[in-house]
Motif scaffolding. Structure first.
Motif, PDB file in Angstrom:
ATOM      1  N   THR A 182     -30.945 -98.665 -82.981  1.00 43.20           N
ATOM      2  CA  THR A 182     -31.522 -98.783 -81.637  1.00 43.20           C
ATOM      3  C   THR A 182     -31.989 -97.418 -81.151  1.00 43.20           C
ATOM      4  N   PRO A 183     -33.009 -97.380 -80.305  1.00 45.38           N
ATOM      5  CA  PRO A 183     -33.478 -96.095 -79.786  1.00 45.38           C
ATOM      6  C   PRO A 183     -32.481 -95.368 -78.891  1.00 45.38           C
ATOM      7  N   GLY A 184     -31.720 -96.107 -78.078  1.00 42.19           N
ATOM      8  CA  GLY A 184     -30.851 -95.417 -77.135  1.00 42.19           C
ATOM      9  C   GLY A 184     -29.449 -95.965 -77.064  1.00 42.19           C
ATOM     10  N   GLY A 185     -29.040 -96.723 -78.074  1.00 37.76           N
ATOM     11  CA  GLY A 185     -27.712 -97.301 -78.057  1.00 37.76           C
ATOM     12  C   GLY A 185     -27.705 -98.774 -77.703  1.00 37.76           C
ATOM     13  N   GLN A 186     -28.728 -99.238 -76.968  1.00 38.11           N
ATOM     14  CA  GLN A 186     -28.842-100.650 -76.609  1.00 38.11           C
ATOM     15  C   GLN A 186     -29.993-101.278 -77.393  1.00 38.11           C
ATOM     16  N   ALA A 187     -29.844-102.561 -77.694  1.00 37.72           N
ATOM     17  CA  ALA A 187     -30.943-103.291 -78.321  1.00 37.72           C
ATOM     18  C   ALA A 187     -32.142-103.326 -77.374  1.00 37.72           C
ATOM     19  N   ILE A 188     -33.346-103.353 -77.936  1.00 36.46           N
ATOM     20  CA  ILE A 188     -34.569-103.374 -77.132  1.00 36.46           C
ATOM     21  C   ILE A 188     -35.423-104.578 -77.504  1.00 36.46           C
ATOM     22  N   SER A 189     -36.263-104.985 -76.553  1.00 33.63           N
ATOM     23  CA  SER A 189     -37.197-106.074 -76.815  1.00 33.63           C
ATOM     24  C   SER A 189     -38.239-105.617 -77.834  1.00 33.63           C
ATOM     25  N   MET A 190     -38.576-106.514 -78.746  1.00 31.51           N
ATOM     26  CA  MET A 190     -39.589-106.209 -79.760  1.00 31.51           C
ATOM     27  C   MET A 190     -40.999-106.492 -79.253  1.00 31.51           C
ATOM     28  N   VAL A 191     -41.131-107.016 -78.050  1.00 29.35           N
ATOM     29  CA  VAL A 191     -42.439-107.348 -77.491  1.00 29.35           C
ATOM     30  C   VAL A 191     -43.119-106.085 -76.974  1.00 29.35           C
ATOM     31  N   ASP A 192     -44.380-105.903 -77.344  1.00 36.15           N
ATOM     32  CA  ASP A 192     -45.201-104.836 -76.784  1.00 36.15           C
ATOM     33  C   ASP A 192     -45.732-105.327 -75.442  1.00 36.15           C
ATOM     34  N   PHE A 193     -45.185-104.827 -74.347  1.00 34.70           N
ATOM     35  CA  PHE A 193     -45.572-105.327 -73.025  1.00 34.70           C
ATOM     36  C   PHE A 193     -47.034-105.041 -72.713  1.00 34.70           C
ATOM     37  N   ALA A 194     -47.605-104.003 -73.317  1.00 36.27           N
ATOM     38  CA  ALA A 194     -49.008-103.679 -73.049  1.00 36.27           C
ATOM     39  C   ALA A 194     -49.940-104.692 -73.706  1.00 36.27           C
ATOM     40  N   GLU A 195     -49.564-105.197 -74.893  1.00 37.94           N
ATOM     41  CA  GLU A 195     -50.372-106.177 -75.610  1.00 37.94           C
ATOM     42  C   GLU A 195     -49.448-107.202 -76.250  1.00 37.94           C
ATOM     43  N   PRO A 196     -48.867-108.096 -75.468  1.00 40.70           N
ATOM     44  CA  PRO A 196     -47.904-109.054 -76.030  1.00 40.70           C
ATOM     45  C   PRO A 196     -48.566-110.028 -77.005  1.00 40.70           C
ATOM     46  N   ASP A 197     -47.883-110.263 -78.114  1.00 42.48           N
ATOM     47  CA  ASP A 197     -48.347-111.202 -79.131  1.00 42.48           C
ATOM     48  C   ASP A 197     -47.642-112.534 -78.856  1.00 42.48           C
TER      49      ASP A 197
ATOM     50  N   GLU B 296     -48.303-115.462 -80.000  1.00 43.96           N
ATOM     51  CA  GLU B 296     -48.095-116.308 -81.179  1.00 43.96           C
ATOM     52  C   GLU B 296     -46.762-115.975 -81.840  1.00 43.96           C
ATOM     53  N   ARG B 297     -46.450-114.705 -81.901  1.00 44.99           N
ATOM     54  CA  ARG B 297     -45.188-114.271 -82.499  1.00 44.99           C
ATOM     55  C   ARG B 297     -44.019-114.427 -81.528  1.00 44.99           C
ATOM     56  N   PHE B 298     -44.285-114.222 -80.229  1.00 47.37           N
ATOM     57  CA  PHE B 298     -43.231-114.249 -79.217  1.00 47.37           C
ATOM     58  C   PHE B 298     -43.589-115.236 -78.094  1.00 47.37           C
ATOM     59  N   PRO B 299     -43.678-116.515 -78.391  1.00 45.95           N
ATOM     60  CA  PRO B 299     -44.172-117.480 -77.390  1.00 45.95           C
ATOM     61  C   PRO B 299     -43.279-117.587 -76.156  1.00 45.95           C
ATOM     62  N   ARG B 300     -41.966-117.416 -76.297  1.00 43.66           N
ATOM     63  CA  ARG B 300     -41.086-117.569 -75.139  1.00 43.66           C
ATOM     64  C   ARG B 300     -41.226-116.421 -74.152  1.00 43.66           C
ATOM     65  N   PHE B 301     -41.923-115.368 -74.534  1.00 34.80           N
ATOM     66  CA  PHE B 301     -42.120-114.246 -73.605  1.00 34.80           C
ATOM     67  C   PHE B 301     -42.879-114.681 -72.354  1.00 34.80           C
ATOM     68  N   ARG B 302     -43.734-115.694 -72.466  1.00 36.33           N
ATOM     69  CA  ARG B 302     -44.438-116.191 -71.277  1.00 36.33           C
ATOM     70  C   ARG B 302     -43.439-116.672 -70.223  1.00 36.33           C
ATOM     71  N   GLU B 303     -42.367-117.300 -70.665  1.00 37.71           N
ATOM     72  CA  GLU B 303     -41.348-117.768 -69.723  1.00 37.71           C
ATOM     73  C   GLU B 303     -40.639-116.591 -69.071  1.00 37.71           C
ATOM     74  N   ALA B 304     -40.365-115.542 -69.839  1.00 34.85           N
ATOM     75  CA  ALA B 304     -39.754-114.343 -69.265  1.00 34.85           C
ATOM     76  C   ALA B 304     -40.664-113.721 -68.206  1.00 34.85           C
ATOM     77  N   VAL B 305     -41.964-113.661 -68.502  1.00 39.60           N
ATOM     78  CA  VAL B 305     -42.925-113.097 -67.543  1.00 39.60           C
ATOM     79  C   VAL B 305     -42.869-113.850 -66.222  1.00 39.60           C
ATOM     80  N   ALA B 306     -42.723-115.168 -66.300  1.00 39.52           N
ATOM     81  CA  ALA B 306     -42.688-115.985 -65.084  1.00 39.52           C
ATOM     82  C   ALA B 306     -41.467-115.696 -64.221  1.00 39.52           C
ATOM     83  N   HIS B 307     -40.411-115.139 -64.795  1.00 38.09           N
ATOM     84  CA  HIS B 307     -39.181-114.860 -64.055  1.00 38.09           C
ATOM     85  C   HIS B 307     -38.970-113.363 -63.810  1.00 38.09           C
ATOM     86  N   GLY B 308     -39.946-112.542 -64.216  1.00 32.21           N
ATOM     87  CA  GLY B 308     -39.792-111.099 -64.097  1.00 32.21           C
ATOM     88  C   GLY B 308     -40.134-110.566 -62.719  1.00 32.21           C
TER      89      GLY B 308
END
Length: 351
Positions: A207-222, A224-236
């Motif tokens: 891990t970069p800083g001791g904690q696990a991190i999201s693999m999603v690139d927030f600047a250009e989310p994929d 197809e690879r991370f479809p559930r990220f749309r649901e996270a965006v709706a609750h962010g």
């Protein structure tokens, strides 16, 4: 409910009064809140308002000369992440004098300056103010209202984060957090704990800083690879902080932090109002992976019910029907009984 690629719901805000105090009870709401102008009066913020060079001079006046671990980035986006096959991190962590690194950061603001050793960014991350900048806390500090308890409260950790444009990928901390924007602008994107499953977290081991991190690139989310990220965006939730602003982030809320300016400084406070003997919840997670994850489904469901009853339910309920002398670990823990429980666990794990 679905959403676009970027979180748009704003974090709630409070405009801090002239006394620059955190409103009583605000930190017990356990939801993020922006505190506009909370540290505007800090001398460090005043120096940064004048210029990046003035901020560096002010910090250098407190620096005690000890080298610390510094992240040297090779990604031009400033995203501290993994290489393409997730075998190693995409930056080097080296021990270096902070004052030298501050000068390197200033040089990155000059687009005509040559890069050094192919490094495009520098990041002094999560560095103890007390250990490396003695005296800085006394002149730039917060009084954080804490929950009173029948055990001693440890002084909040005070950390400093210094760099050029940077991206700290979405992660969670097991401590309550107040992050204070000192220099530059920062964007915070936050998600409640129930969105963990929709953020596609990476390895626990590397891990970069001791904690696990999201693999999603927030600047250009994929998607197809991370479809559930749309649901996270709706609750962010999202907010941008100016110098002098702060944000309260409750423990276990996930947050993605972007330094938007050529020179950025953030100071944060971490604390935990739980008894010190509780230790890290990560220990329980690792032990759960070892002991429970690969059990048969029906057995895992049984353990889920036991955990709900003994761990996540009312602490007093599980043993209230027993005489107090017979409750053992179901009774109220203190330092002595916690040591006994820890010794028993170590003994069992070593068998």
């Amino acid at each position: 409910m679905m959403s676009s690629a970027r979180v748009s719901t704003p974090v709630d805000e409070v405009v801090v009064g002239s006394d620059r105090q955190i409103p009583t009870g605000l930190l017990q709401c356990n939801t993020p809140v922006v505190l506009r102008g909370l540290v505007k009066q800090w001398p460090l913020v005043g120096a940064a308002d004048r210029s990046a060079e003035a901020a560096v001079d002010y910090l250098s006046g407190f620096y005690n000369g000890k080298p610390c671990l510094v992240n040297f980035g090779r990604d031009s986006s400033g995203r501290y992440f993994y290489d393409e096959d997730v075998r190693r991190l995409n930056y080097d962590t080296l021990r270096a004098p902070i004052d030298d690194v501050l000068q390197k950061i200033l040089k990155t603001m000059d687009s005509t300056a040559p890069s050094e050793n192919d490094y495009s960014s520098y990041y002094v991350s999560s560095t103890s103010v007390d250990a490396f900048f003695p005296g800085l806390r006394e002149r730039n500090n917060l009084q954080i209202p804490r929950v009173e308890a029948d055990y001693s409260l440890v002084q909040p950790q005070m950390k400093i984060w210094i760099g050029n444009r940077s991206v700290a990928s979405c992660h969670y901390d097991a401590l309550d957090n107040i992050a204070c924007c000192v220099a530059g602008r920062r964007r915070f994107t936050l998600f409640p704990p129930d969105q963990f499953k929709n953020l596609y977290f990476g390895p626990l081991d590397l891990t970069p800083g001791g904690q696990a991190i999201s693999m999603v690139d927030f600047a250009e989310p994929d998607f197809e690879r991370f479809p559930r990220f749309r649901e996270a965006v709706a609750h962010g939730l999202v907010t941008e902080l100016e110098p002098g602003d702060a944000i309260y982030i409750p423990s276990m809320w996930m947050h993605h932090v972007e330094g938007l300016s050529p020179f950025n400084v953030l100071v944060n406070y971490w604390w935990d109002d739980a008894p010190q003997f509780t230790g890290s919840g990560m220990n329980a997670l690792y032990h759960g992976i070892l002991s429970l994850r690969d059990k048969p489904a029906h057995e895992k469901e049984g353990w889920r019910q036991l955990f709900e009853y003994y761990v996540f339910g009312d602490a007093e309920h599980a043993g209230e029907h027993l005489p107090e002398h017979a409750r053992g670990v179901l009774g109220k823990l203190d330092n002595a009984s916690a040591r006994q429980l820890r010794a028993m666990l170590i003994n069992r794990l070593n068998r």
